[in-house]
Design a protein around this motif. Structure first.
Motif, PDB file in Angstrom:
ATOM      1  N   GLY A  65       0.792  -1.218   0.000  1.00 12.69           N
ATOM      2  CA  GLY A  65       0.000   0.000   0.000  1.00 12.69           C
ATOM      3  C   GLY A  65       0.827   1.272   0.000  1.00 12.69           C
ATOM      4  N   ASP A  66       2.122   1.164   0.290  1.00 10.70           N
ATOM      5  CA  ASP A  66       2.974   2.361   0.309  1.00 10.70           C
ATOM      6  C   ASP A  66       3.153   2.945  -1.087  1.00 10.70           C
ATOM      7  N   VAL A  67       3.265   2.087  -2.081  1.00 11.28           N
ATOM      8  CA  VAL A  67       3.482   2.538  -3.460  1.00 11.28           C
ATOM      9  C   VAL A  67       2.379   1.954  -4.340  1.00 11.28           C
ATOM     10  N   PRO A  68       1.418   2.757  -4.768  1.00  6.97           N
ATOM     11  CA  PRO A  68       0.327   2.251  -5.610  1.00  6.97           C
ATOM     12  C   PRO A  68       0.854   1.586  -6.876  1.00  6.97           C
ATOM     13  N   GLY A  69       0.223   0.476  -7.234  1.00  7.85           N
ATOM     14  CA  GLY A  69       0.601  -0.210  -8.460  1.00  7.85           C
ATOM     15  C   GLY A  69       1.660  -1.275  -8.292  1.00  7.85           C
ATOM     16  N   TYR A  70       2.081  -1.546  -7.039  1.00  3.05           N
ATOM     17  CA  TYR A  70       3.089  -2.570  -6.782  1.00  3.05           C
ATOM     18  C   TYR A  70       2.616  -3.520  -5.694  1.00  3.05           C
ATOM     19  N   GLN A  71       2.938  -4.793  -5.876  1.00  2.00           N
ATOM     20  CA  GLN A  71       2.739  -5.788  -4.831  1.00  2.00           C
ATOM     21  C   GLN A  71       4.037  -5.865  -4.038  1.00  2.00           C
ATOM     22  N   VAL A  72       3.957  -5.684  -2.728  1.00  2.20           N
ATOM     23  CA  VAL A  72       5.141  -5.666  -1.876  1.00  2.20           C
ATOM     24  C   VAL A  72       5.197  -6.945  -1.049  1.00  2.20           C
ATOM     25  N   SER A  73       6.348  -7.591  -1.053  1.00  2.00           N
ATOM     26  CA  SER A  73       6.528  -8.831  -0.309  1.00  2.00           C
ATOM     27  C   SER A  73       7.815  -8.781   0.492  1.00  2.00           C
ATOM     28  N   ALA A  74       7.763  -9.368   1.693  1.00  2.00           N
ATOM     29  CA  ALA A  74       8.993  -9.567   2.460  1.00  2.00           C
ATOM     30  C   ALA A  74       9.697 -10.786   1.904  1.00  2.00           C
ATOM     31  N   ASP A  75      11.019 -10.748   1.891  1.00  2.00           N
ATOM     32  CA  ASP A  75      11.801 -11.837   1.336  1.00  2.00           C
ATOM     33  C   ASP A  75      11.970 -12.942   2.364  1.00  2.00           C
ATOM     34  N   SER A  76      11.491 -14.122   2.038  1.00  2.00           N
ATOM     35  CA  SER A  76      11.607 -15.251   2.966  1.00  2.00           C
ATOM     36  C   SER A  76      12.808 -16.130   2.660  1.00  2.00           C
ATOM     37  N   THR A  77      13.634 -15.733   1.698  1.00  2.00           N
ATOM     38  CA  THR A  77      14.741 -16.594   1.267  1.00  2.00           C
ATOM     39  C   THR A  77      16.104 -16.019   1.606  1.00  2.00           C
ATOM     40  N   ALA A  78      16.137 -14.947   2.402  1.00  2.00           N
ATOM     41  CA  ALA A  78      17.396 -14.228   2.580  1.00  2.00           C
ATOM     42  C   ALA A  78      18.422 -14.980   3.408  1.00  2.00           C
ATOM     43  N   THR A  79      17.970 -15.814   4.360  1.00  2.00           N
ATOM     44  CA  THR A  79      18.903 -16.437   5.282  1.00  2.00           C
ATOM     45  C   THR A  79      19.612 -17.629   4.643  1.00  2.00           C
ATOM     46  N   GLY A  80      20.905 -17.694   4.846  1.00  2.00           N
ATOM     47  CA  GLY A  80      21.649 -18.881   4.475  1.00  2.00           C
ATOM     48  C   GLY A  80      22.188 -18.925   3.063  1.00  2.00           C
ATOM     49  N   ARG A  81      22.141 -17.841   2.338  1.00  2.00           N
ATOM     50  CA  ARG A  81      22.684 -17.842   0.987  1.00  2.00           C
ATOM     51  C   ARG A  81      24.179 -17.545   0.994  1.00  2.00           C
ATOM     52  N   THR A  82      24.846 -17.979  -0.056  1.00  2.00           N
ATOM     53  CA  THR A  82      26.280 -17.770  -0.192  1.00  2.00           C
ATOM     54  C   THR A  82      26.552 -16.383  -0.758  1.00  2.00           C
ATOM     55  N   ARG A  83      27.614 -15.762  -0.279  1.00  2.00           N
ATOM     56  CA  ARG A  83      28.013 -14.463  -0.816  1.00  2.00           C
ATOM     57  C   ARG A  83      28.476 -14.640  -2.258  1.00  2.00           C
ATOM     58  N   PRO A  84      27.947 -13.850  -3.203  1.00  2.00           N
ATOM     59  CA  PRO A  84      28.399 -13.954  -4.602  1.00  2.00           C
ATOM     60  C   PRO A  84      29.896 -13.661  -4.710  1.00  2.00           C
ATOM     61  N   GLN A  85      30.577 -14.412  -5.559  1.00  2.00           N
ATOM     62  CA  GLN A  85      32.010 -14.235  -5.754  1.00  2.00           C
ATOM     63  C   GLN A  85      32.289 -13.828  -7.194  1.00  2.00           C
ATOM     64  N   ALA A  86      32.926 -12.672  -7.367  1.00  2.00           N
ATOM     65  CA  ALA A  86      33.257 -12.188  -8.711  1.00  2.00           C
ATOM     66  C   ALA A  86      34.522 -12.859  -9.220  1.00  2.00           C
ATOM     67  N   ASP A  87      34.595 -13.014 -10.529  1.00  2.00           N
ATOM     68  CA  ASP A  87      35.788 -13.608 -11.118  1.00  2.00           C
ATOM     69  C   ASP A  87      36.921 -12.600 -11.257  1.00  2.00           C
TER      70      ASP A  87
END
Length: 241
Positions: free
Chosen positions: A60-82
């Motif tokens: 409801g903060d920004v009309p025209g967008y569906q806002v979701s909390a991220d449920s997948t944030a925990t436990g991911r690996t830090r991206p590593q650049a080449d």
């Protein structure tokens, strides 16, 4: 609304992917699923996390967008650049802007008007010196990196080309903005990233357009929506000062 995002699971920050895959999810602006917390268990850490949650975008903060909390944030690996010079840009694609973040709250927004347009908006608390250093490191990396590959382990990776600084007027104490073309599983999509420092808080915006495959310059195909950026910064100023 649902935005198909098959094969893009390593493309961007987890909040953006969560929205791209599950844009029809409801709410999420007030729970703790979108928080990546440092495991120190202190009361000050919990207080900081709560304040970040209060300042994050809600349905409801920004009309025209569906806002979701991220449920997948925990436990991911830090991206590593080449490439070492590109690591700050790879970090930004992860669950927090870089390892110095104390707490991070992620939100994903899916456009209900433009099919395929998805936005990640995250808030992270820092020591102010670390926040200033992050902006400096990103500016240096954007100037030094025209392209790189970010790996997440398990054989997953994404390639970023056409990395280029991009003007984007926005509030805050200082900011950095750039565009890129991201390729994964033979699909190339435009990405626009804006990182803003407001005191000791880092606000990160990342936008992809799954409905506009890159055929020319990525910079012409997607931009962080002004209404999303303006509303998020206004909440940061209101809640966090």
């Amino acid at each position: 609304m649902r935005v198909k995002a098959t094969g893009l699971a390593v493309l961007t920050a987890s909040a953006l992917l969560f929205t791209a895959a599950c844009g029809g999810s409801s709410g999420g602006g007030s729970d703790n699923r979108g928080a990546t917390a440092k495991p120190n268990g202190s009361s000050s850490s919990a207080k900081t996390r709560t304040r970040l949650q209060m300042a994050a975008l809600e349905q409801g903060d920004v009309p025209g967008y569906q806002v979701s909390a991220d449920s997948t944030a925990t436990g991911r690996t830090r991206p590593q650049a080449d490439k070492k010079a590109c690591q700050p840009l790879a970090d930004i694609m992860g669950d927090e802007p870089n390892p110095q973040a104390r707490e991070t709250v992620n939100r994903g927004l899916g456009s209900q008007r433009a099919l395929g347009l998805a936005v990640a908006a995250s808030l992270s608390s820092y020591k102010e010196g670390d926040a200033q250093r992050l902006i400096k490191d990103l500016r240096t990396a954007v100037g030094a990196c025209s392209g790189f590959t970010a790996a997440l382990g398990g054989g997953s990776s994404s390639t970023y080309a056409q990395v280029k600084a991009r003007p984007y007027r926005i509030g805050g104490d200082e900011s950095v903005s750039w565009s890129a073309a991201s390729t994964q599983v033979n699909v190339t999509t435009p990405v626009h990233i804006v990182v803003v420092r407001q005191g000791a808080v880092i606000v990160r915006f990342m936008t992809i357009n799954l409905g506009a495959p890159v055929k020319g310059k990525a910079q012409e195909l997607v931009e962080v929506p002004r209404d999303v950026a303006d509303k998020q910064l206004a909440k940061v100023r209101e809640v966090l000062g």
